[in-house]
Design an enzyme around this catalytic site. Structure first.
Site, PDB file in Angstrom:
ATOM      1  N   PHE A  26       0.554 -28.419 -66.218  1.00 59.46           N
ATOM      2  CA  PHE A  26       0.131 -27.797 -64.823  1.00 59.46           C
ATOM      3  C   PHE A  26       1.101 -26.467 -64.771  1.00 59.46           C
ATOM      4  O   PHE A  26       2.295 -27.075 -64.331  1.00 59.46           O
ATOM      5  CB  PHE A  26      -0.016 -28.897 -63.651  1.00 59.46           C
ATOM      6  CG  PHE A  26      -0.738 -28.209 -62.572  1.00 59.46           C
ATOM      7  CD1 PHE A  26      -2.162 -28.051 -62.533  1.00 59.46           C
ATOM      8  CD2 PHE A  26      -0.144 -27.662 -61.593  1.00 59.46           C
ATOM      9  CE1 PHE A  26      -2.662 -27.376 -61.518  1.00 59.46           C
ATOM     10  CE2 PHE A  26      -0.637 -26.936 -60.440  1.00 59.46           C
ATOM     11  CZ  PHE A  26      -1.928 -26.837 -60.415  1.00 59.46           C
TER      12      PHE A  26
ATOM     13  N   ASP B  85       9.227 -24.387 -67.370  1.00 55.56           N
ATOM     14  CA  ASP B  85       8.671 -24.404 -65.733  1.00 55.56           C
ATOM     15  C   ASP B  85       9.136 -25.597 -65.034  1.00 55.56           C
ATOM     16  O   ASP B  85       8.743 -26.792 -65.044  1.00 55.56           O
ATOM     17  CB  ASP B  85       7.066 -24.692 -65.878  1.00 55.56           C
ATOM     18  CG  ASP B  85       6.537 -24.606 -64.483  1.00 55.56           C
ATOM     19  OD1 ASP B  85       7.119 -24.653 -63.585  1.00 55.56           O
ATOM     20  OD2 ASP B  85       5.190 -24.319 -64.368  1.00 55.56           O
TER      21      ASP B  85
ATOM     22  N   LYS C  82       8.775 -24.776 -55.051  1.00 56.06           N
ATOM     23  CA  LYS C  82       8.528 -26.074 -54.663  1.00 56.06           C
ATOM     24  C   LYS C  82       9.934 -26.274 -53.671  1.00 56.06           C
ATOM     25  O   LYS C  82       9.876 -25.763 -52.496  1.00 56.06           O
ATOM     26  CB  LYS C  82       8.425 -27.356 -55.259  1.00 56.06           C
ATOM     27  CG  LYS C  82       7.009 -27.040 -55.914  1.00 56.06           C
ATOM     28  CD  LYS C  82       6.457 -28.379 -56.523  1.00 56.06           C
ATOM     29  CE  LYS C  82       5.185 -28.436 -57.294  1.00 56.06           C
ATOM     30  NZ  LYS C  82       3.922 -28.567 -56.375  1.00 56.06           N
TER      31      LYS C  82
HETATM   32  N1  PLP Z   1       4.276 -25.156 -62.147  1.00 50.84           N
HETATM   33  C1  PLP Z   1       4.399 -26.524 -62.064  1.00 50.84           C
HETATM   34  C2  PLP Z   1       5.169 -27.255 -62.965  1.00 50.84           C
HETATM   35  C3  PLP Z   1       3.778 -27.323 -60.768  1.00 50.84           C
HETATM   36  O1  PLP Z   1       3.982 -28.696 -60.866  1.00 50.84           O
HETATM   37  C4  PLP Z   1       3.007 -26.481 -59.727  1.00 50.84           C
HETATM   38  C5  PLP Z   1       2.391 -27.086 -58.915  1.00 50.84           C
HETATM   39  O2  PLP Z   1       2.151 -28.224 -58.879  1.00 50.84           O
HETATM   40  C6  PLP Z   1       3.034 -25.060 -60.306  1.00 50.84           C
HETATM   41  C7  PLP Z   1       3.701 -24.365 -61.215  1.00 50.84           C
HETATM   42  C8  PLP Z   1       2.214 -24.003 -59.054  1.00 50.84           C
HETATM   43  O3  PLP Z   1       2.773 -24.052 -58.135  1.00 50.84           O
HETATM   44  P1  PLP Z   1       1.917 -23.549 -56.962  1.00 50.84           P
HETATM   45  O4  PLP Z   1       1.109 -24.729 -56.208  1.00 50.84           O
HETATM   46  O5  PLP Z   1       3.180 -23.240 -55.642  1.00 50.84           O
HETATM   47  O6  PLP Z   1       1.397 -22.278 -57.031  1.00 50.84           O
END
Ligand code: PLP
Length: 426
Positions: free
Chosen positions: A151, A235, A264
């Site tokens: 994700f 990520d 986050k």
């Molecule tokens: N990358 C990872 C690993 C995530 O867990 C998330 C969201 O849960 C995102 C990207 C996307 O973040 P956002 O919801 O702030 O766009």
């Protein structure tokens, strides 16, 4: 004569108004599901506690899906933002921004190896978009390798490299030239990397159901990326900044990625932020001759940057990375003991630090367990790509008694699910 309204009636009226607004103007099916699962109305939140419209307090073990690393409304972060509001809130972009410069320097100091240049956005998905664009611009290549069940966000490029068909199918054709490989399988990665701009990977998959790869996976990924001239994009939007009991989860394998994404917890759960940090070679190859190729109007605002600087101070001064490790071990051990006692409901417990996934024997149990935990005063949440996995992701400030309380609520909810639903076939 003025009629006195009972506070309880007022609270109920506010709940009803909000539900109606959601139903009429936000998202009708979501409004109904939230109401059915007993979601109250959030009124205030401090530390590890959220208070609803009835004045009931909840221990927050959903933790804003990883946002509230410092708990809700940490006073140091709130004070930094309030003070900043009195001078300049949002960057006008035509002049230098001191807070942005300081935050970029701080990130270069604390991220592994020679990660150095930061770009600031407003969310995780934007950080991912920026990282993918950097990889394409730096290498001149099109292919991107990602993992199943990943994700990375829901804007189009981030969605394209994510790994859940249900979120993707209505939007095809997505970003072209994306190849998915199984998470944790370095051999499969090696077969896919030829001519790739980058491999994007979460060091531990969060929304995919809290999947911890075999030790050495990221180190192999690093070697393979070097061999094929692809960038390694870690990520760390969810795993970074102490969540997993290390400052960054890629450190478990001693790996320096070419680009790291963050969001986050970065600004302490008070102001939205997202960022990527890149190594000089990668950044220069992409942007040395085109400094405005990637921009954001709101990204890197003074209020977000001062919040992040204060949040990083708190993270270190309150020793929260270590607390995540110790309390995470307690949470993992307690949840695993529950799994051993109730294998017909809890199939497996996985995680690292305070990112813990409770995999249920059947996804039908989650619809009972999460609302039952809520009734018992503890929030928990599904993982976005795995309805069978409940995540426990409290703030990193969580204490021993609170972890015990959450485990008690989980155990009680598992009992209710077993009694109510019996043993569901897998
Ligand atoms: N990358 C990872 C690993 C995530 O867990 C998330 C969201 O849960 C995102 C990207 C996307 O973040 P956002 O919801 O702030 O766009």
């Amino acid at each position: 004569m003025a009629v006195e309204v009972e506070p309880a009636a007022e609270a109920q009226a506010l709940y009803d108004e909000t539900f109606e607004n959601y139903k009429e103007y936000v998202n009708p099916p979501l409004a109904r599901v939230m109401k059915l699962s007993g979601s109250p109305l959030e009124i205030s939140a401090h530390g590890t506690t959220i208070v609803d419209h009835n004045g009931k307090a909840y221990l927050d073990f959903a933790g804003g899906y990883g946002v509230f690393t410092l708990g809700h409304g940490h006073p140091r972060v709130v004070a930094a933002v309030k003070a900043q509001l009195d001078s300049i809130a949002l960057s006008g972009k035509t002049m230098f921004n001191a807070a942005l410069g300081r935050l970029a320097k701080r990130l270069a100091e604390i991220t592994p190896g020679d990660l150095r240049y930061s770009f600031f956005a407003n969310s995780g998905t934007e950080a991912v978009e920026g990282a993918l664009k950097l990889a394409k611009a730096a290498t001149g290549r099109k292919k991107i390798v990602a993992t199943y069940d990943a994700f990375h966000g829901k804007t189009l490029a981030a969605l394209s490299v994510s790994g859940r068909e249900a979120f993707q199918e209505r939007f095809r054709p997505l970003f072209e030239h994306v190849v998915h490989v199984p998470f944790g399988d370095a051999d499969a990665l090696g077969r896919a990397l030829m001519d790739a701009a980058c491999f994007i990977v979460e060091p531990i998959q969060g929304e995919g159901g809290v999947n911890v790869p075999p030790p050495g996976y990221l180190a192999r990924a690093r070697e393979l990326c070097d061999r094929y001239g692809a960038l390694l994009v870690a990520d760390e939007v969810q795993t970074g900044l102490g969540r997993c009991g290390a400052l960054f989860a890629c450190e478990f394998d001693g790996v320096v990625p070419d680009v790291m994404t963050l969001a986050k917890g970065l600004s302490g759960g008070v102001i939205p932020i997202g960022a990527y940090v890149a190594r000089p070679d990668a950044w220069n190859a992409a942007y040395a001759k085109a400094p405005l190729l990637h921009t954001s109007t709101f990204g890197g605002s003074e209020i977000a940057c001062v919040a992040a600087l204060a949040a990083l101070d708190v993270l270190f001064e309150e020793n929260l990375v270590e607390n995540a490790r110790v309390r995470g071990a307690q949470l993992l051990a307690g949840a695993r003991a529950l799994a051993a006692r109730s294998p017909e409901v809890v199939a497996e417990v996985r995680g690292r630090g305070l990112l813990v996934g409770v995999e249920l024997a059947h996804e039908g149990y989650a619809g009972t367990i999460i609302p039952e935990m809520l009734k018992a005063g503890v929030t928990a949440a599904w993982t976005l790509n795995q309805q069978r996995v409940i995540r426990l992701e409290p703030p990193l400030i969580v204490g021993e008694e609170e972890v015990g309380r959450a485990l008690g609520a989980l155990a009680g909810a598992v009992d209710v699910a077993r009694t109510k639903l019996g043993t569901l076939a897998r």
